[in-house]
Design a protein around this motif. Sequence first.
Motif, PDB file in Angstrom:
ATOM      1  N   MET A 141       0.837  -1.203   0.000  1.00  0.00           N
ATOM      2  CA  MET A 141       0.000   0.000   0.000  1.00  0.00           C
ATOM      3  C   MET A 141       0.871   1.253   0.000  1.00  0.00           C
ATOM      4  O   MET A 141       0.606   2.208  -0.742  1.00  0.00           O
ATOM      5  CB  MET A 141      -0.923   0.025   1.229  1.00  0.00           C
ATOM      6  CG  MET A 141      -2.175  -0.804   1.072  1.00  0.00           C
ATOM      7  SD  MET A 141      -3.149  -0.830   2.566  1.00  0.00           S
ATOM      8  CE  MET A 141      -3.799   0.807   2.605  1.00  0.00           C
ATOM      9  N   ILE A 142       1.922   1.248   0.811  1.00  0.00           N
ATOM     10  CA  ILE A 142       2.814   2.410   0.871  1.00  0.00           C
ATOM     11  C   ILE A 142       3.521   2.605  -0.459  1.00  0.00           C
ATOM     12  O   ILE A 142       3.581   3.716  -0.994  1.00  0.00           O
ATOM     13  CB  ILE A 142       3.837   2.252   2.019  1.00  0.00           C
ATOM     14  CG1 ILE A 142       3.144   2.442   3.361  1.00  0.00           C
ATOM     15  CG2 ILE A 142       4.985   3.239   1.872  1.00  0.00           C
ATOM     16  CD1 ILE A 142       4.016   2.152   4.557  1.00  0.00           C
ATOM     17  N   LYS A 143       4.037   1.527  -1.027  1.00  0.00           N
ATOM     18  CA  LYS A 143       4.759   1.647  -2.300  1.00  0.00           C
ATOM     19  C   LYS A 143       3.827   2.067  -3.429  1.00  0.00           C
ATOM     20  O   LYS A 143       4.217   2.867  -4.296  1.00  0.00           O
ATOM     21  CB  LYS A 143       5.470   0.329  -2.622  1.00  0.00           C
ATOM     22  CG  LYS A 143       6.654   0.096  -1.703  1.00  0.00           C
ATOM     23  CD  LYS A 143       7.288  -1.251  -1.928  1.00  0.00           C
ATOM     24  CE  LYS A 143       8.407  -1.487  -0.909  1.00  0.00           C
ATOM     25  NZ  LYS A 143       8.920  -2.863  -0.965  1.00  0.00           N
ATOM     26  N   ALA A 144       2.588   1.568  -3.444  1.00  0.00           N
ATOM     27  CA  ALA A 144       1.617   1.979  -4.466  1.00  0.00           C
ATOM     28  C   ALA A 144       1.268   3.460  -4.302  1.00  0.00           C
ATOM     29  O   ALA A 144       1.156   4.194  -5.295  1.00  0.00           O
ATOM     30  CB  ALA A 144       0.360   1.127  -4.374  1.00  0.00           C
ATOM     31  N   THR A 145       1.124   3.924  -3.065  1.00  0.00           N
ATOM     32  CA  THR A 145       0.828   5.337  -2.806  1.00  0.00           C
ATOM     33  C   THR A 145       1.980   6.212  -3.280  1.00  0.00           C
ATOM     34  O   THR A 145       1.766   7.258  -3.910  1.00  0.00           O
ATOM     35  CB  THR A 145       0.565   5.561  -1.305  1.00  0.00           C
ATOM     36  OG1 THR A 145      -0.469   4.679  -0.878  1.00  0.00           O
ATOM     37  CG2 THR A 145       0.146   6.989  -1.032  1.00  0.00           C
ATOM     38  N   PHE A 146       3.215   5.782  -3.035  1.00  0.00           N
ATOM     39  CA  PHE A 146       4.373   6.557  -3.484  1.00  0.00           C
ATOM     40  C   PHE A 146       4.483   6.559  -5.004  1.00  0.00           C
ATOM     41  O   PHE A 146       4.887   7.569  -5.588  1.00  0.00           O
ATOM     42  CB  PHE A 146       5.663   6.047  -2.834  1.00  0.00           C
ATOM     43  CG  PHE A 146       5.968   6.732  -1.541  1.00  0.00           C
ATOM     44  CD1 PHE A 146       6.865   7.779  -1.500  1.00  0.00           C
ATOM     45  CD2 PHE A 146       5.330   6.354  -0.374  1.00  0.00           C
ATOM     46  CE1 PHE A 146       7.133   8.434  -0.309  1.00  0.00           C
ATOM     47  CE2 PHE A 146       5.592   6.992   0.814  1.00  0.00           C
ATOM     48  CZ  PHE A 146       6.497   8.037   0.855  1.00  0.00           C
ATOM     49  N   GLU A 147       4.130   5.445  -5.660  1.00  0.00           N
ATOM     50  CA  GLU A 147       4.129   5.421  -7.127  1.00  0.00           C
ATOM     51  C   GLU A 147       3.148   6.474  -7.664  1.00  0.00           C
ATOM     52  O   GLU A 147       3.443   7.156  -8.649  1.00  0.00           O
ATOM     53  CB  GLU A 147       3.757   4.033  -7.656  1.00  0.00           C
ATOM     54  CG  GLU A 147       4.851   2.996  -7.491  1.00  0.00           C
ATOM     55  CD  GLU A 147       6.139   3.358  -8.193  1.00  0.00           C
ATOM     56  OE1 GLU A 147       6.091   3.777  -9.357  1.00  0.00           O
ATOM     57  OE2 GLU A 147       7.203   3.241  -7.551  1.00  0.00           O
TER      58      GLU A 147
END
Length: 192
Positions: A141-147
Amino acid sequence: MARMQREDRREDSDLIEKLVGINRVAKVVKGGRRFGFAAIVVAGDGRGRVGFGSGKAREVPEAIRKATEQAKRSMIRVPLREGRTLHHDKKGRFGAGQVLLRAAPAGTGIIAGGPMRAIFEALGVQDVVAKSIGSSNPHNMIKATFEALKTIEGPRAVAARRGKKVSELSGRPPKAEAANDAEAETKEAANG
């Protein structure tokens, strides 16, 4: 060199650090299990910069310290509209994690779940609507939000890319052109 280190310390002191989660991980060895801890931390300055990091260690405080250092090193800048919300809606995807980020009017607040809320609080966003569509795994979730956040562009960047002025970007024609178009339409209606 010493001056740069002092400036870094001063800059670090006003960072907002949010602990997203701690996991206990086990390594099976000959005599039984060895336990360690994995931590995820989000850090931001509350004015458009945010980063995340993960750290593993045998003790919880050491894992948090490692994660915080990594978060400070991996910071990105996100353009904000009026310093309170995103410029446009965006989808982000990483692995099975998929998120939808939407700009919101003033007074909406942060409507986001779990790790995304920590990111927006550290970023300094006050009004946003976010939805996690895929995996609920905090790492994804964090990595998708940063993308998604990495691809958000402000009006200046869009205008520079198109070779226009920011005032020319809106979908409405300038007032002078609009008035001329209206006069032309009234003449056509009178003649036709």
